[in-house]
Write a protein that holds these residues in place. Structure first.
Motif, PDB file in Angstrom:
ATOM      1  N   SER A   1       0.823  -1.211   0.000  1.00  0.00           N
ATOM      2  CA  SER A   1       0.000   0.000   0.000  1.00  0.00           C
ATOM      3  C   SER A   1       0.854   1.257   0.000  1.00  0.00           C
ATOM      4  CB  SER A   1      -0.933   0.004   1.207  1.00  0.00           C
ATOM      5  OG  SER A   1      -1.806  -1.087   1.182  1.00  0.00           O
ATOM      6  N   MET A   2       1.901   1.240   0.814  1.00  0.00           N
ATOM      7  CA  MET A   2       2.777   2.407   0.891  1.00  0.00           C
ATOM      8  C   MET A   2       3.544   2.612  -0.410  1.00  0.00           C
ATOM      9  SD  MET A   2       4.255   2.085   4.791  1.00  0.00           S
ATOM     10  CE  MET A   2       5.292   3.541   4.589  1.00  0.00           C
ATOM     11  N   SER A   3       4.030   1.518  -0.999  1.00  0.00           N
ATOM     12  CA  SER A   3       4.769   1.641  -2.257  1.00  0.00           C
ATOM     13  C   SER A   3       3.838   2.057  -3.395  1.00  0.00           C
ATOM     14  CB  SER A   3       5.472   0.323  -2.595  1.00  0.00           C
ATOM     15  OG  SER A   3       4.540  -0.738  -2.719  1.00  0.00           O
ATOM     16  N   TYR A   4       2.597   1.581  -3.354  1.00  0.00           N
ATOM     17  CA  TYR A   4       1.601   1.978  -4.354  1.00  0.00           C
ATOM     18  C   TYR A   4       1.346   3.474  -4.269  1.00  0.00           C
ATOM     19  CZ  TYR A   4      -2.909   2.056  -6.808  1.00  0.00           C
ATOM     20  OH  TYR A   4      -3.947   2.346  -7.670  1.00  0.00           O
ATOM     21  N   TRP A   5       1.165   3.975  -3.051  1.00  0.00           N
ATOM     22  CA  TRP A   5       0.910   5.401  -2.854  1.00  0.00           C
ATOM     23  C   TRP A   5       2.125   6.229  -3.263  1.00  0.00           C
ATOM     24  CZ3 TRP A   5       3.353   9.067   0.188  1.00  0.00           C
ATOM     25  CH2 TRP A   5       2.698  10.291   0.314  1.00  0.00           C
ATOM     26  N   ALA A   6       3.319   5.776  -2.879  1.00  0.00           N
ATOM     27  CA  ALA A   6       4.543   6.514  -3.197  1.00  0.00           C
ATOM     28  C   ALA A   6       4.793   6.563  -4.694  1.00  0.00           C
ATOM     29  CB  ALA A   6       5.737   5.884  -2.476  1.00  0.00           C
ATOM     30  N   ALA A   7       4.532   5.436  -5.364  1.00  0.00           N
ATOM     31  CA  ALA A   7       4.741   5.402  -6.815  1.00  0.00           C
ATOM     32  C   ALA A   7       3.806   6.375  -7.517  1.00  0.00           C
ATOM     33  CB  ALA A   7       4.528   3.987  -7.341  1.00  0.00           C
ATOM     34  N   GLY A   8       2.602   6.539  -6.973  1.00  0.00           N
ATOM     35  CA  GLY A   8       1.655   7.466  -7.572  1.00  0.00           C
ATOM     36  C   GLY A   8       2.090   8.915  -7.454  1.00  0.00           C
ATOM     37  N   LYS A   9       2.925   9.210  -6.464  1.00  0.00           N
ATOM     38  CA  LYS A   9       3.396  10.578  -6.259  1.00  0.00           C
ATOM     39  C   LYS A   9       4.799  10.811  -6.809  1.00  0.00           C
ATOM     40  CE  LYS A   9      -0.254  11.798  -3.896  1.00  0.00           C
ATOM     41  NZ  LYS A   9      -1.216  12.812  -4.411  1.00  0.00           N
ATOM     42  N   ALA A  10       5.452   9.744  -7.253  1.00  0.00           N
ATOM     43  CA  ALA A  10       6.851   9.856  -7.659  1.00  0.00           C
ATOM     44  C   ALA A  10       7.022  10.685  -8.929  1.00  0.00           C
ATOM     45  CB  ALA A  10       7.451   8.464  -7.857  1.00  0.00           C
ATOM     46  N   ARG A  11       6.036  10.612  -9.799  1.00  0.00           N
ATOM     47  CA  ARG A  11       6.107  11.372 -11.051  1.00  0.00           C
ATOM     48  C   ARG A  11       5.186  12.590 -10.977  1.00  0.00           C
ATOM     49  NH1 ARG A  11       5.311   6.377 -15.105  1.00  0.00           N
ATOM     50  NH2 ARG A  11       4.712   5.352 -13.176  1.00  0.00           N
ATOM     51  N   PRO A  12       5.547  13.661 -11.648  1.00  0.00           N
ATOM     52  CA  PRO A  12       4.717  14.879 -11.589  1.00  0.00           C
ATOM     53  C   PRO A  12       3.407  14.700 -12.341  1.00  0.00           C
ATOM     54  CG  PRO A  12       6.471  15.156 -13.197  1.00  0.00           C
ATOM     55  CD  PRO A  12       6.751  13.864 -12.489  1.00  0.00           C
ATOM     56  N   ALA A  13       2.450  15.530 -12.003  1.00  0.00           N
ATOM     57  CA  ALA A  13       1.170  15.535 -12.706  1.00  0.00           C
ATOM     58  C   ALA A  13       1.333  16.233 -14.049  1.00  0.00           C
ATOM     59  CB  ALA A  13       0.116  16.241 -11.864  1.00  0.00           C
ATOM     60  N   LEU A  14       0.557  15.787 -15.020  1.00  0.00           N
ATOM     61  CA  LEU A  14       0.548  16.444 -16.324  1.00  0.00           C
ATOM     62  C   LEU A  14      -0.472  17.577 -16.241  1.00  0.00           C
ATOM     63  CD1 LEU A  14       1.533  16.510 -19.230  1.00  0.00           C
ATOM     64  CD2 LEU A  14      -0.169  14.777 -19.800  1.00  0.00           C
ATOM     65  N   ASP A  15      -0.030  18.707 -15.688  1.00  0.00           N
ATOM     66  CA  ASP A  15      -0.925  19.830 -15.454  1.00  0.00           C
ATOM     67  C   ASP A  15      -0.619  20.992 -16.401  1.00  0.00           C
ATOM     68  OD1 ASP A  15       1.470  20.811 -14.456  1.00  0.00           O
ATOM     69  OD2 ASP A  15       0.857  20.653 -12.352  1.00  0.00           O
ATOM     70  N   ALA A  16      -1.244  22.126 -16.154  1.00  0.00           N
ATOM     71  CA  ALA A  16      -1.080  23.277 -17.037  1.00  0.00           C
ATOM     72  C   ALA A  16       0.370  23.741 -17.110  1.00  0.00           C
ATOM     73  CB  ALA A  16      -1.977  24.420 -16.561  1.00  0.00           C
ATOM     74  N   ALA A  17       1.065  23.712 -15.978  1.00  0.00           N
ATOM     75  CA  ALA A  17       2.462  24.132 -15.965  1.00  0.00           C
ATOM     76  C   ALA A  17       3.324  23.191 -16.808  1.00  0.00           C
ATOM     77  CB  ALA A  17       2.985  24.181 -14.533  1.00  0.00           C
ATOM     78  N   ALA A  18       3.067  21.893 -16.667  1.00  0.00           N
ATOM     79  CA  ALA A  18       3.829  20.914 -17.451  1.00  0.00           C
ATOM     80  C   ALA A  18       3.560  21.090 -18.935  1.00  0.00           C
ATOM     81  CB  ALA A  18       3.462  19.505 -17.006  1.00  0.00           C
ATOM     82  N   ARG A  19       2.308  21.355 -19.289  1.00  0.00           N
ATOM     83  CA  ARG A  19       1.972  21.533 -20.707  1.00  0.00           C
ATOM     84  C   ARG A  19       2.603  22.801 -21.269  1.00  0.00           C
ATOM     85  NH1 ARG A  19      -3.124  19.400 -18.792  1.00  0.00           N
ATOM     86  NH2 ARG A  19      -3.363  17.283 -19.627  1.00  0.00           N
ATOM     87  N   ALA A  20       2.653  23.847 -20.473  1.00  0.00           N
ATOM     88  CA  ALA A  20       3.285  25.084 -20.914  1.00  0.00           C
ATOM     89  C   ALA A  20       4.772  24.853 -21.191  1.00  0.00           C
ATOM     90  CB  ALA A  20       3.104  26.177 -19.869  1.00  0.00           C
ATOM     91  N   ALA A  21       5.417  24.081 -20.321  1.00  0.00           N
ATOM     92  CA  ALA A  21       6.835  23.785 -20.506  1.00  0.00           C
ATOM     93  C   ALA A  21       7.051  22.921 -21.748  1.00  0.00           C
ATOM     94  CB  ALA A  21       7.381  23.074 -19.269  1.00  0.00           C
ATOM     95  N   LEU A  22       6.193  21.945 -21.954  1.00  0.00           N
ATOM     96  CA  LEU A  22       6.294  21.083 -23.132  1.00  0.00           C
ATOM     97  C   LEU A  22       6.108  21.883 -24.413  1.00  0.00           C
ATOM     98  CD1 LEU A  22       4.259  18.065 -21.733  1.00  0.00           C
ATOM     99  CD2 LEU A  22       6.641  17.954 -22.493  1.00  0.00           C
TER     100      LEU A  22
END
Length: 358
Positions: free
Chosen positions: A19-40
């Motif tokens: 459970s802890m590794s599942y939760w951590a893996a979900g937070k390990a990578r950034p969200a594909l949000d507006a800031a990420a799209r602007a950078a891309l």
């Protein structure tokens, strides 16, 4: 009794670690949000984005505004860059071209949703509405995109002028023990959350070998792995999308007189060419073009061949073609498109001509 108690403690500890590794893996990578799209976008790694009711979609739209619109739908795991080598041939031939990333793939949103037939059908319908498309489109689908395109054509016949299917899923795909494992509750979720990037990269590395530029293929593929939600989307699709159970949609689309072109590699080990027999039975108006020795990667490995078949097919939209049956022998005017004759593509008689759909 002590054994049972000890086993229970061990099981609880394992579940807690998972459970802890599942939760951590979900937070390990950034969200594909507006800031990420602007950078891309700033670094030239993205084209355009549009907000739909279901989320943000990454798309590429090129060609004359008044030209007929060709919509390209990619497959299960590789996003819309798979169509990069089709943009110029189609726009040069006088078409406007739309390629987009399905939800959960590429640079489109990865919403927490059930990734079923309704979900992807709604995405395409809403995308066309948001872009102001008010005329019939020429719809092209590869692999899972072939199922998406077929279901869309069956549900929205007023929106589709022609249909091109390249190694289409929907009638059956090759499974494996690994797929069966990730379909299981809990353990499948844990595997995909922690190892989705590794699993996807290993598969893409094999496919990239047949791409014209393997390095560019992998770079484009890996970009989607940098953000969270990719594995969750693939898993939901595996569990809920009718990759091998869209027969009714194929039959419904087959009852329409709209032209259909089917392109398939006979050495396809992902969506076996043997499914072409049933497809032709369900879509008797389809023109089948098959190629021995070519596999599921025919779309990007043989882009010049496939794009030429597509542009030639679109150029004869005023004529309906009929299939030569399960053997795939071309009949009708489309049989004259190409001089090369493959093992399952012999000469045939001309079929009836009918006016194009309005």
């Amino acid at each position: 009794m002590a054994f049972v108690k000890g086993f229970g403690i061990l099981a609880a500890a394992v579940l807690l670690i998972m459970s802890m590794s599942y939760w951590a893996a979900g937070k390990a990578r950034p969200a594909l949000d507006a800031a990420a799209r602007a950078a891309l976008t700033a670094e030239g790694a993205a084209y355009d984005f549009i907000e739909l009711p279901g989320g943000t979609v990454h798309y590429r739209l090129e060609g004359r505004v008044d030209a007929p619109l060709v919509v390209l739908v990619h497959g299960f795991s590789t996003p819309s860059f798979v169509w990069n080598d089709y943009i110029a041939p189609l726009t040069d031939a006088g078409y406007r071209v739309l390629a987009y990333d399905n939800f959960g793939r590429g640079l489109s949103d990865r919403p927490a949703a059930v990734y079923d037939a309704d979900f992807f059908d709604r995405q395409l319908d809403e995308l066309l509405d948001a872009l102001g498309v008010n005329r019939r489109i020429d719809l092209v689908g590869y692999s899972m995109g072939g199922a998406i395109a077929t279901i869309f054509a069956a549900r929205h016949p007023e929106r589709v002028r022609s249909l091109t299917l390249i190694a289409p899923a929907g009638l059956g795909v090759e499974g494996s023990g690994n797929v069966n494992l990730v379909l299981r509750p809990l353990i499948g979720d844990w595997i995909m959350r922690l190892f989705d990037a590794r699993i996807a990269y290993n598969a893409a590395a094999v496919e990239a070998k047949s791409a014209p530029n393997p390095g560019a293929f992998l770079a484009n593929f890996n970009r989607q792995l940098e953000y969270r939600g990719y594995g969750d989307a693939l898993l939901s699709t595996l569990r809920h999308y009718p990759l091998g159970a869209a027969h009714e949609a194929f039959a419904a689309a087959g009852r329409s007189p709209r032209p259909v072109l089917v392109i398939w590699g006979e050495a396809d080990d992902t969506v076996p060419f043997s499914h072409a027999t049933q497809l032709i039975e369900l879509m008797p108006q389809a023109q089948l073009r098959s190629y021995p020795g070519m596999g599921h990667n025919i779309t990007f490995a043989q882009a010049p061949l496939v794009s030429r078949l597509l542009t030639d097919f679109l150029a004869v939209q005023g004529t309906r073609v009929t299939s030569g049956g399960a053997a795939g022998k071309p009949r009708g005017p489309l049989a004259r498109m190409e001089a090369r004759q493959c093992a399952s593509c012999g000469p045939g008689d001309e079929g009836p001509s009918e006016p194009t759909l309005p």
